[in-house]
Design a protein around this motif. Structure first.
Motif, PDB file in Angstrom:
ATOM      1  N   ARG A 291       1.632 -20.600   7.233  1.00  0.00           N
ATOM      2  CA  ARG A 291       2.955 -20.010   7.431  1.00  0.00           C
ATOM      3  C   ARG A 291       3.486 -19.437   6.114  1.00  0.00           C
ATOM      4  O   ARG A 291       2.930 -19.674   5.052  1.00  0.00           O
ATOM      5  CB  ARG A 291       3.902 -21.036   8.034  1.00  0.00           C
ATOM      6  N   LEU A 356       6.861  -3.932  -2.467  1.00  0.00           N
ATOM      7  CA  LEU A 356       6.771  -4.371  -1.072  1.00  0.00           C
ATOM      8  C   LEU A 356       7.779  -5.484  -0.818  1.00  0.00           C
ATOM      9  O   LEU A 356       8.371  -5.572   0.254  1.00  0.00           O
ATOM     10  CB  LEU A 356       5.347  -4.836  -0.742  1.00  0.00           C
ATOM     11  N   GLY A 360      10.801  -5.576   1.898  1.00  0.00           N
ATOM     12  CA  GLY A 360      10.591  -6.545   2.972  1.00  0.00           C
ATOM     13  C   GLY A 360       9.316  -6.272   3.737  1.00  0.00           C
ATOM     14  O   GLY A 360       9.225  -6.523   4.934  1.00  0.00           O
ATOM     15  N   LEU A 361       8.290  -5.733   3.073  1.00  0.00           N
ATOM     16  CA  LEU A 361       7.051  -5.365   3.758  1.00  0.00           C
ATOM     17  C   LEU A 361       5.861  -6.190   3.264  1.00  0.00           C
ATOM     18  O   LEU A 361       4.713  -5.751   3.386  1.00  0.00           O
ATOM     19  CB  LEU A 361       6.746  -3.870   3.542  1.00  0.00           C
ATOM     20  N   LEU A 362       6.109  -7.380   2.733  1.00  0.00           N
ATOM     21  CA  LEU A 362       4.989  -8.200   2.250  1.00  0.00           C
ATOM     22  C   LEU A 362       4.067  -8.560   3.408  1.00  0.00           C
ATOM     23  O   LEU A 362       4.500  -8.692   4.548  1.00  0.00           O
ATOM     24  CB  LEU A 362       5.534  -9.489   1.623  1.00  0.00           C
ATOM     25  N   PRO A 400       3.698   5.656   0.791  1.00  0.00           N
ATOM     26  CA  PRO A 400       2.581   4.755   0.494  1.00  0.00           C
ATOM     27  C   PRO A 400       1.494   5.437  -0.326  1.00  0.00           C
ATOM     28  O   PRO A 400       1.560   6.628  -0.611  1.00  0.00           O
ATOM     29  CB  PRO A 400       2.071   4.381   1.874  1.00  0.00           C
TER      30      PRO A 400
ATOM     31  N   ARG B 129      -2.018 -20.339  17.951  1.00  0.00           N
ATOM     32  CA  ARG B 129      -2.830 -21.561  17.914  1.00  0.00           C
ATOM     33  C   ARG B 129      -3.101 -22.072  19.325  1.00  0.00           C
ATOM     34  O   ARG B 129      -4.125 -22.670  19.587  1.00  0.00           O
ATOM     35  CB  ARG B 129      -2.141 -22.633  17.070  1.00  0.00           C
ATOM     36  N   ARG B 213       2.325  -0.857   8.306  1.00  0.00           N
ATOM     37  CA  ARG B 213       3.309  -1.137   7.258  1.00  0.00           C
ATOM     38  C   ARG B 213       4.201   0.090   7.042  1.00  0.00           C
ATOM     39  O   ARG B 213       5.409  -0.033   6.872  1.00  0.00           O
ATOM     40  CB  ARG B 213       2.604  -1.510   5.965  1.00  0.00           C
ATOM     41  N   SER B 214       3.589   1.288   7.080  1.00  0.00           N
ATOM     42  CA  SER B 214       4.385   2.493   6.895  1.00  0.00           C
ATOM     43  C   SER B 214       5.391   2.681   8.024  1.00  0.00           C
ATOM     44  O   SER B 214       6.524   3.083   7.789  1.00  0.00           O
ATOM     45  CB  SER B 214       3.476   3.721   6.814  1.00  0.00           C
ATOM     46  N   ARG B 216       6.729   0.313   9.771  1.00  0.00           N
ATOM     47  CA  ARG B 216       7.815  -0.642   9.538  1.00  0.00           C
ATOM     48  C   ARG B 216       8.669  -0.174   8.376  1.00  0.00           C
ATOM     49  O   ARG B 216       9.880  -0.360   8.367  1.00  0.00           O
ATOM     50  CB  ARG B 216       7.241  -2.037   9.285  1.00  0.00           C
ATOM     51  N   GLY B 217       8.018   0.459   7.397  1.00  0.00           N
ATOM     52  CA  GLY B 217       8.759   0.989   6.258  1.00  0.00           C
ATOM     53  C   GLY B 217       9.743   2.076   6.654  1.00  0.00           C
ATOM     54  O   GLY B 217      10.695   2.355   5.937  1.00  0.00           O
TER      55      GLY B 217
END
Lengths: 851, 313
Positions: A291, A356, A360-362, A400, B129, B213-214, B216-217
């Motif tokens: 987590r 990132l 908030g894109l980790l 990016p 899980r 990711r982009s 979401r970016g």
């Protein structure tokens, strides 16, 4: 039921320690124990003193469990336990037969198809899909009609039907490995095909096959029991399937009878499948990630924000395998509107993770653990995902790094562009499209209508980066965060994209954070710079100051390591001898779709002399790597000739090629793919030596130790595995491997491009040092004129597969004759903001700007 | 897309041809005399020879195959050696039963499996899980055992659904649905598990891609990212699994039909197999392979249509 053992599953690649963890895992031990117990009980049944499985006792039919009949009796009064154990023998044996046949056929066929490819692969693949299209039980019924109902014969045929379950994943795994550069390196080192399969490929394929075995065994048991259940099989002998049938037919009267065989079948099938599944998870390490690292309370900052974006004391932690790894410790920076801030650092400095974290894109498992990120006075780290979504794309634009992988391949450019505008600005479809087309024009795309309709694979990398910039500014943000926006681009395209970015920032007064490892880009575009190292900011300065009066020793070292600051090649430093390699009017072309050939190299002629370094410079797709691969025998020559010591070596095969491996060696670009990660360094280096029959293993090992010393690796490096080393160290190992048979020419295919600046400078030094000592010649392939100017005596420039210019390196770098070479030289930014600004001005006014 | 379609259709036709040839050769080249089996041990040699001539067993095997193929092309599959019934018409009356349960189970598995897999990939944590052991269990437990449990609970104990029998869809849709509910459920469990597992892995892979990711970016809603972009990009994997699952569902249907006494292909094929009734077996095998090839062709084309690189060419 699932006869098909998901052959589409990605082939897992085993990693270190996987075997040890496998054996210790309870998910493996428990089913293994149950299965073993089951097998022992079944095969030891005759020794247990049970009643005969077929002895009837009509007086005690359908009796429940008693001391005499532990699991009761069936409708004829036969002992259920005895029938269960005796029947198990036949069922288990039948399962084993099917599994063995599938493995014996599927494993070698998968190896052959994957390794050799071509028509063999296509033919075998077709056979496999034919077999796969047959519903197993229907096919087995047809077989049973012809050959009779012996369960063992039927199961042997079923093994053939299960062949794709082994063939496909094995083939996929082999194809995966074959693409690795270390296989090419082994070929260049003169290793035979059988040794390559034995040493590099089987090691990867074996676990894949083993894992599939578990699934296949389970499936074979299911089908075997199913066939017996419907009455195909030996009707006289006890079997789990026939017992199920007995129990099922009396289910209305006595529902217990069905339980023992059902439990036996279910357990015996479940156990091997569980083991296989646990094995696959461990091998691919794809189990559920841990987590997120927990967020601590941020230290409240009371003073006013320093700019539109104000990052204070940022810390980021990743949690993996139960351990926390801090990737960013305390990072502090800010950016004002209309200003471009450069975040500069080498790999692992935390520059990308910092931005990132800001956005908030980790990735999964990562979290901001301390500090605040103030945007327009609000702490972004305290916002909910919904609130953050209202800012991202709207007020904050993100550009990016890799242009192609950052566009969704399944949707058109247009639909991806209008999506955020429709959501954030609530525009109608038509209005969004109108604005998107305007934007595409603004970012310099000549045919916006067409690009709007295109899918990402239909446009070039430079165009894709323009599209991503258009997307970032589409909702009129106030802040732009750009993560290495030009790193994946060629230097001429990079210059254009930087020009575009600069003009957009000026025009809209955007605050911009630009992450880069390239100090030239910083000099070209940034106003202020923060230098990052190991998760800390070591220096924060005005760009002018940074280049003229750097304070921190790390910044100074970084600036000194820039290729443009490396000294040019001394003339006459080397004893240059006879011509060893001649390339004459070389053409290499690849067959394209519908017969149209793609010409990678056309009419290229050059030569390399003993002790000399010839630089080969070109942009991506120029054919520079193809030239190296043709010389190494890894690409087929279409026409023209390659001569070594006056003897033609174009398209040599087998033994003749292997003999050359003592003379011509290679160092590839990617130090991660070019070494087999599972082998020890010693084994990697001994491998090419052992193809020399005059050498004993002890002598070879002695030579390896000397080599490790020569490339400045620690003495104990030999016993460690390749994956334990950093990029620079791996490249040293690759150089040692190239050197181990004392070659006269080494093809260096972009050997430093994947390395950080400081590492790059040290590896270049090693190349020079080794040449001074051994007199080896290099064909040094690079995209960077500055690097080649430092290392090569002569330089060849190549474009679209043709040789553009060939001459002394210093002349090519400072006074090129060809306009393309000149454009290439001028596109690379100078490491000085003032000079670079002047040069940019000249370039934008000159006619070659449109080249 | 046209070239791709033509290639797939050609490959499918070739596959049906090869399977029919192999199946024919298998029945003819294996030792044993079906004529003797049909007539019994008391028949005279002359009677056997007459029977062989009547059944066409004395012909060259390739000539016999060519004859069979010629008839098959016009829709005639011969008649049973034992009952004399026309093979094509007995298959025609039984195929809808088998297709009902196999196709409905495929659709059910596709919808539920995709939803579960996507949920596990997006949520990770607990949902993920939980999915792992459930999917292995669902994959590993044989469908006939699932059927026994379902029968025991819903038909024997609760008497909520019929244990046996089949009503045609055209006769009474509600009774049709009731008659196939338990068989479909028994079949679908394993397929749901397989689809969910593969879909989960595919979606996890897509979620790690740069473009997600982009997206979401750009501040897109979760529903847009997951249900539009992630689903679309993992769909080809789900479709491939589904086409493989359909084949194994057809296979499993043989056993399930047997248990629920459904008048489908199973009863016909099993009795033909034990009697070595060659025309029936040959007809059944070819019919089933044609169905497999058609369904896989449709899924392949759907998958190709989703891939812009294939669609454009």
């Amino acid at each position: 039921m699932s006869e098909v053992v998901d052959p589409t599953a990605a082939a897992p690649r085993p990693r270190s320690g996987a075997w040890r963890r496998l054996l210790r895992s309870p998910g493996m031990l428990v089913p293994a124990a149950v299965l073993t117990l089951m097998i022992i009980a079944c095969f030891a049944a005759p020794l247990l003193g049970l009643r005969s499985p077929n002895a009837t006792d009509p007086l005690h039919s359908l009796a429940g469990p008693t001391a005499e009949h532990l699991l009761g009796t069936d409708s004829s009064g036969r002992d259920v336990l005895s029938r269960l154990l005796h029947g198990g023998q036949a069922t288990l044996l039948a399962g084993l037969i099917a599994t063995a046949v599938a493995l014996v056929l599927g494993l070698p066929l998968g190896l052959v198809a994957g390794y050799y490819g071509g028509w063999i692969d296509r033919a075998l693949n077709w056979v496999s899909s034919l077999v796969q299209a047959l519903p197993a039980i229907v096919a087995l019924l047809a077989v049973a009609a012809a050959i009779g109902s012996s369960p063992y014969a039927i199961m042997a045929v079923f093994g053939v039907l299960l062949l794709p379950a082994v063939f496909r994943p094995v083939r996929a795994a082999v194809i995966d490995v074959r693409r690795e550069l270390y296989i090419d390196a082994a070929k260049v080192a003169g290793i035979s095909d059988t040794s390559i399969i034995g040493r590099h490929i089987l090691a990867v394929v074996f676990p894949v096959a083993l894992i599939q075995t578990g699934f296949i065994f389970g499936v074979a048991l299911i089908v075997q029991a199913g066939l017996e259940f419907i009455g195909v099989g030996d009707a006289t002998a006890a079997s789990w399937g026939s017992m199920l049938q007995d129990g099922f037919s009396t289910i209305y009267g006595n529902s217990f009878l069905v339980v023992p065989p059902a439990v036996a079948v279910a357990l015996t099938v479940l156990c091997p499948m569980l083991m296989a599944s646990v094995g696959r998870d461990l091998a691919s390490e794809s189990s559920t990630p841990s987590r997120r690292a927990r967020r601590r309370v941020p230290a409240p900052g009371s003073d006013a924000p320093r700019g539109l974006l104000d990052v204070r004391d940022l810390g980021i932690t990743y949690r993996a395998d139960g351990k926390d790894a801090k990737v960013v410790e305390h990072i502090d920076f800010f950016v004002r509107e209309g200003e471009i801030l450069g975040l500069v650092g080498e790999s692992g400095s935390g520059k990308t993770q910092s931005v990132l974290g800001v956005l908030g894109l980790l990735s999964t498992g990562g979290a901001v653990t301390n500090g605040t990120v103030l945007f327009d006075g609000r702490d972004l780290t305290a916002l909910s995902p919904k609130e953050l979504n209202r800012l991202r794309g709207r007020a904050i634009g993100y550009i990016p790094q890799e242009p192609m992988s950052n566009l969704d391949p399944s949707f058109t450019i247009g639909s991806q562009l209008i999506e955020p505008m429709r959501q954030h600005l609530r525009l109608s479809r038509a209005e969004a499209k109108r604005q998107a087309l305007e934007l595409l024009t603004r970012v310099g795309i000549t045919d916006p209508e067409r690009t709007f309709r295109s899918h990402p694979h239909e446009i070039s990398g430079g165009m894709a980066q323009r599209v991503l910039i258009a997307a970032a500014v589409s909702c009129e943000p106030r802040l732009i965060v750009a993560d290495e926006p030009t790193t994946a681009l060629d230097v001429t395209v990079q210059a254009e994209v930087l020009d575009l970015l600069r003009s957009l920032v000026a025009e809209r007064g955007l605050a911009t954070v630009l992450v880069t490892h390239d100090l030239g880009v910083v000099a070209d575009i940034c106003d202020r710079v923060a230098v990052l190292r190991d998760g800390h900011v070591v220096e924060d300065a005005d760009v002018q100051h940074l280049f003229t009066q750097p304070r921190d020793p790390y910044t100074i070292a970084l600036l000194d390591a820039m290729p443009s600051r490396l000294p040019p090649r001394e003339v006459g430093r080397q004893q240059i001898g006879e011509v060893v390699l001649e390339v004459e009017r070389l053409q290499v072309s690849y067959p394209g779709p519908r017969g149209a050939a793609f010409v990678a190299l056309d009419d290229v002629s050059l030569d390399v002399r003993q002790g000399e370094t010839l630089g080969l410079v070109g942009e991506s797709g120029s054919g520079k790597s193809t030239l190296g691969r043709a010389i190494l025998g890894l690409a087929r020559v279409t026409s023209g000739d390659i001569r070594w010591d006056g003897r033609s070596i174009a398209n040599l095969s087998g033994t003749a090629r292997r003999e050359l491996s003592a003379d011509i060696q290679v160092v590839f670009q990617d130090p991660f793919s070019s070494l087999n990660p599972a082998m020890s360094v010693e084994d990697i280096l001994v491998e090419p030596l052992l193809s020399d029959p005059a050498l004993t293993r002890a002598q070879a090992l002695q030579r390896v130790r000397r080599l490790l010393d020569e490339v400045h690796l620690p003495k104990d490096a030999g016993r460690r595995r390749a994956r334990e080393f950093s990029g620079g160290q791996r490249q040293r190992i690759a150089i040692a491997r190239a050197l181990c048979r004392a070659p006269r020419l080494i093809i260096c295919d972009e050997p430093v491009s994947a390395l950080d600046l400081s590492t790059q400078a040290r590896v270049l030094e090693l190349f020079n040092e080794l040449q001074d000592r051994t007199g080896v010649a290099y064909l040094f392939i690079s995209h960077d004129l500055d690097v080649v100017r430092h290392i090569a005596d002569r330089t060849a420039v190549i474009r679209h597969g043709r040789l553009v210019e060939l001459g002394a390196s210093e002349k090519i770098a400072t006074d090129p004759a060809d306009p393309y070479t000149r454009a290439l030289a001028e596109a690379a930014p100078l490491p000085d903001p003032v000079l670079q600004a002047e040069r940019r001005k000249r370039r934008l006014e000159s006619p070659t700007a449109s080249l | 897309m046209i070239a791709y379609t033509a290639k797939r259709v050609g490959s499918a036709v070739l596959l049906v041809f090869v399977v029919s040839l192999l199946s024919f050769l298998l029945s003819r080249l294996v030792p044993g005399d079906p004529a003797r089996t049909i007539l019994g041990v008391s028949a005279t040699a002359q009677q056997v020879a007459d029977k062989r001539a009547e059944l066409g067993l004395d012909e060259n095997v390739l000539v016999a195959y060519a004859r069979w193929l010629g008839h098959a092309a016009t829709g005639s599959l011969g008649s049973s050696w034992f009952t004399g019934q026309d093979v094509a018409s007995s298959i025609a009356s039984r195929l809808p039963v088998t297709l009902s349960i196999a196709l409905v189970a495929t659709v059910v598995a596709g919808v539920i499996g995709t939803a579960l897999g996507l949920l596990a990939a997006v949520r990770r944590g607990f949902a993920d899980r939980l999915l792992q052991p459930l999917s292995i269990g669902g994959f590993a437990i044989p469908n006939f055992i699932v059927a026994i449990v379902l029968l025991g609970v819903f038909a024997v104990r609760l008497r909520a659904l019929p244990a046996t029998g089949y009503t045609d869809l055209t006769v009474d849709p509600t009774r049709w649905a009731r008659s196939i509910t338990l068989p479909v459920a028994a079949l679908a469990v394993g397929a749901i598990a397989a689809v969910a597992q593969q879909m989960r892995n595919a979606a996890v892979f897509v979620l790690q891609q740069d473009y997600v990711r982009s997206l979401r970016g750009r501040g897109l809603r979760g529903s847009t990212v997951y249900l539009k972009h992630v689903l679309r990009n993992s769909a080809p994997v789900a479709l491939t699994v589904l086409s493989l699952q359909f084949i194994s569902l057809l296979s499993g249907a043989v056993i399930i039909e047997n248990m629920f006494a459904l008048p489908g292909m199973a009863a016909l094929t099993v009795s033909a197999s034990t009697q070595r009734d060659e025309p029936v077996i040959q007809g059944a095998v070819v019919t089933v392979v044609v169905v497999v090839v058609l369904v896989n062709l449709l899924i392949d084309l759907a998958s190709a249509w989703l891939n812009p690189k294939v669609r454009a060419s």
